[in-house]
Design an enzyme around this catalytic site. Structure first.
Site, PDB file in Angstrom:
ATOM      1  N   TRP A  72       0.809  -1.216   0.000  1.00  0.00           N
ATOM      2  CA  TRP A  72       0.000   0.000   0.000  1.00  0.00           C
ATOM      3  C   TRP A  72       0.842   1.266   0.000  1.00  0.00           C
ATOM      4  CZ3 TRP A  72      -4.595  -0.098  -1.835  1.00  0.00           C
ATOM      5  CH2 TRP A  72      -5.349  -1.272  -1.764  1.00  0.00           C
ATOM      6  N   ASP A  93      -1.466   6.320   6.716  1.00  0.00           N
ATOM      7  CA  ASP A  93      -2.603   5.557   6.232  1.00  0.00           C
ATOM      8  C   ASP A  93      -2.939   4.530   7.305  1.00  0.00           C
ATOM      9  OD1 ASP A  93      -4.375   3.806   5.074  1.00  0.00           O
ATOM     10  OD2 ASP A  93      -3.115   3.297   3.352  1.00  0.00           O
ATOM     11  N   LYS A 100     -12.339  -1.640   6.193  1.00  0.00           N
ATOM     12  CA  LYS A 100     -11.647  -2.786   6.778  1.00  0.00           C
ATOM     13  C   LYS A 100     -12.067  -2.985   8.239  1.00  0.00           C
ATOM     14  CE  LYS A 100      -7.900  -2.222   3.505  1.00  0.00           C
ATOM     15  NZ  LYS A 100      -8.069  -3.387   2.626  1.00  0.00           N
TER      16      LYS A 100
END
Lengths: 389, 389
Positions: free
Chosen positions: A116, A191, A215
């Site tokens: 990511w 993040d 999530k």
């Protein structure tokens, strides 16, 4: 069989979009059809209706309470997920830096510790920003987060350091903040899409926290931003363009989003309502402190079970960098992996297959995955090793 | 009182997010909690799970069937709404034009016939694109759409003509397509956010149709794109940059979105599921032909009732340009307007207040608003005029 909005507790370890609490889903289901007793659902009213505004404001207040967000910071929501965050962060924080530094174009620093953060760096580069990768663990397959002392020093003229606090695919997580490493004036951007609200954090240390809801805490389609208010300041579009700073689409322009209380681009209010219910429930059940305790316990017993059979299970990620959310492991005998998945499913344990780019297994033990469900997996992990060693 | 997922039919004329069919919401509510009998909701599974992929594919197939979308065109979904469409259209179609024309930067033509098309033009200009406004009806408060013969001819080197097929705030709607007006090679781009699936259209005539779901057919947070496949072709990022063409955020890059079947930026699958159920219902109930008949009937009786009292109600929009979706009207005696709203609500008729920028009243009679509900409003419109004339 007549369908109902009640369900049995599933044992599901999918990495995202992921499990949500059944009571939250049940209440949201009712809200979808009839929110305030007038036969209209929460998704059918204007985002400027006072009931919708209250959903937004309550969600912000819940997040502020749970994360103890200081007055210096602002919470807002945008559509999208991490991928939209990658660009919006670069656009907006570069514009803010230029605004504060007489039009100087900043550099942007990235810690590449998994798939990511790698994508975040790629996107900033793609859009023409000059990035510096201060650490890159690709060569060791993202299995460790080296100490800050080993990172390349951040160059002068840098707006921020970007980290993915938890790497969902590779299963690593930061355990502390690069306080000493960060030069004065360089903002910390994180993040936290896969670990927001899973543990206590000191928001005051961050310039910006970005977290897709899908999530740990909600449905896909809504991203939480927590930003230091001073980072919202931006010169006019014309001024920014004259400095050579790229403008974001207006839907990504943080000052516009904040000025319009997150409704400039119609907010998906039903998705926000779910986030409101999830955060309400967390508060009611004792806040971050309680959920963090449970999350640590879950991670402890699951990693513990896997470590008990070192010749059978392989934990690639170094212990000090292991994620408490995404437990990534393989079998020394890779041929047994399909059998592991199959037998797990026979015991009603689902969603254990690793990410297609990594393989193996991944057990995501987000907030909504109960200790009981984790214990069931622990039992299976032990039993499978015993039976196949 | 115990809450249930059944509800009485509301009489609601809100402009968006707007009314949805109760049976769709009820099924979606069940799907949210338990989609396929394994105690997991549709929002809790990976967007790459085959059940999620099927939701996407089925929704695309339903749209193709309803709108008779030819093989030359592709359907895809993005998060966002009109506001993200404004920028994504300019970025992508400019890139496509440059790709086909040796790097030449195109002009973009806009028909400004209301608040939304005006914003679309503003956004393209803001991002540095050269736009030509070929018609602008601001001076007449967007109350008419002049004949194409009166529009400024489109300049050479133009990629597309952008129109808002239905202007939600100002209540006007295109009744035909500028076939003769459009120069060869200039694509027709239409924002159909507030009238998609309300009437038959000839998709083959459009380069691109963009429609936020949250007005006529779904929840906020998902936008439908129907694009001519040849418009998906784009040179490499590096090549585009060398030509001076601005790159969109990767989440807005149409070729990437299409290549990933609309899941590159995690698709809000629950919102897509609602769109699937809405389109399924439309097909079952006779397709576009049937809903168009009902919509025309609704508009006819409502405009008819308002026209019956010309000294009492004012219909600012010229008859030939009137929207069949958003019926905008005022009272000659503006002081009575609050009373109109109040008495309407006493009769369970809700959501009739006009947009804050326009005032007066607006009755949005989207697909989910039944003929019966419209008749109830018609009765009230007559009765209120009789009682107050």
């Amino acid at each position: 069989m007549e369908r109902t909005i009640d369900r049995e507790q599933p044992h599901y370890f999918g990495a995202g979009p992921a499990l949500l609490p059944a009571d939250v889903l049940k209440e949201a289901a009712l809200d979808l059809v009839n929110y305030s007793g007038d036969n209209l659902g929460i998704g059918e009213i204007s985002h400027r209706d006072k009931r919708a505004v209250k959903v937004i404001d309550d969600t912000k207040a819940n997040l502020s309470k749970l994360l103890d967000i200081p007055e210096t910071h602002e919470v807002f929501f945008m559509q999208g997920g991490g991928t939209t965050g990658f660009s919006s962060i670069a656009y907006n924080l570069a514009a803010n830096y230029a605004t504060k530094n007489n039009g100087e174009t900043p550099k942007l620093a990235y810690a590449v510790t998994g798939g990511w953060s790698q994508k975040a760096n790629e996107e900033a580069k793609r859009l023409g920003f000059q990035t510096q990768v201060v650490v890159n663990t690709k060569d060791i397959k993202y299995t460790d987060i080296p100490p800050y002392s080993e990172w390349t020093p951040i160059e002068k003229g840098t707006a921020y350091l970007y980290v993915a606090d938890n790497e969902t695919v590779h299963g690593n997580e930061f355990k502390d903040i690069p306080t000493d490493y960060l030069p004065e004036g360089v903002e910390l951007v994180a993040d936290m899409s896969s670990n927001i609200l899973s543990k206590k954090i000191d928001v005051s240390k961050y310039g910006l926290i970005m977290a897709g809801a899908q999530k740990n805490i909600g449905l896909a389609g809504l991203t939480i931003y927590i930003i230091k208010k001073s980072l919202l300041e931006q010169a006019s579009d014309d001024q920014l363009v004259s400095w050579g700073i790229a403008l974001p689409p207006i839907a990504f322009h943080y000052p516009t989003v904040v000025k319009n209380n997150s409704t400039y681009n119609t907010i998906p209010i039903f998705t926000c309502q779910i986030l409101k219910l999830v955060t309400e429930k967390l508060i009611k059940e004792g806040g971050i402190e309680e959920i963090q305790k449970t999350n640590e316990k879950k991670a402890e017993i699951l990693y513990g079970a896997l470590e008990k059979y070192p010749n059978f299970y392989k934990l690639a990620v170094k212990e000090k960098a292991r994620s408490n959310m995404n437990v990534v492991f393989t079998l020394h005998n890779a041929e047994l992996e399909p059998e592991f998945i199959k037998q797990a499913e026979a015991q009603q344990l689902f969603g254990l297959k690793g990410h297609r780019s990594v393989g193996g297994m991944r057990a995501s033990i987000y907030n909504a995955v109960t200790l009981e469900t984790t214990e069931k997996l622990v039992d299976f992990v032990k039993q499978f090793a015993e039976n196949n060693s």
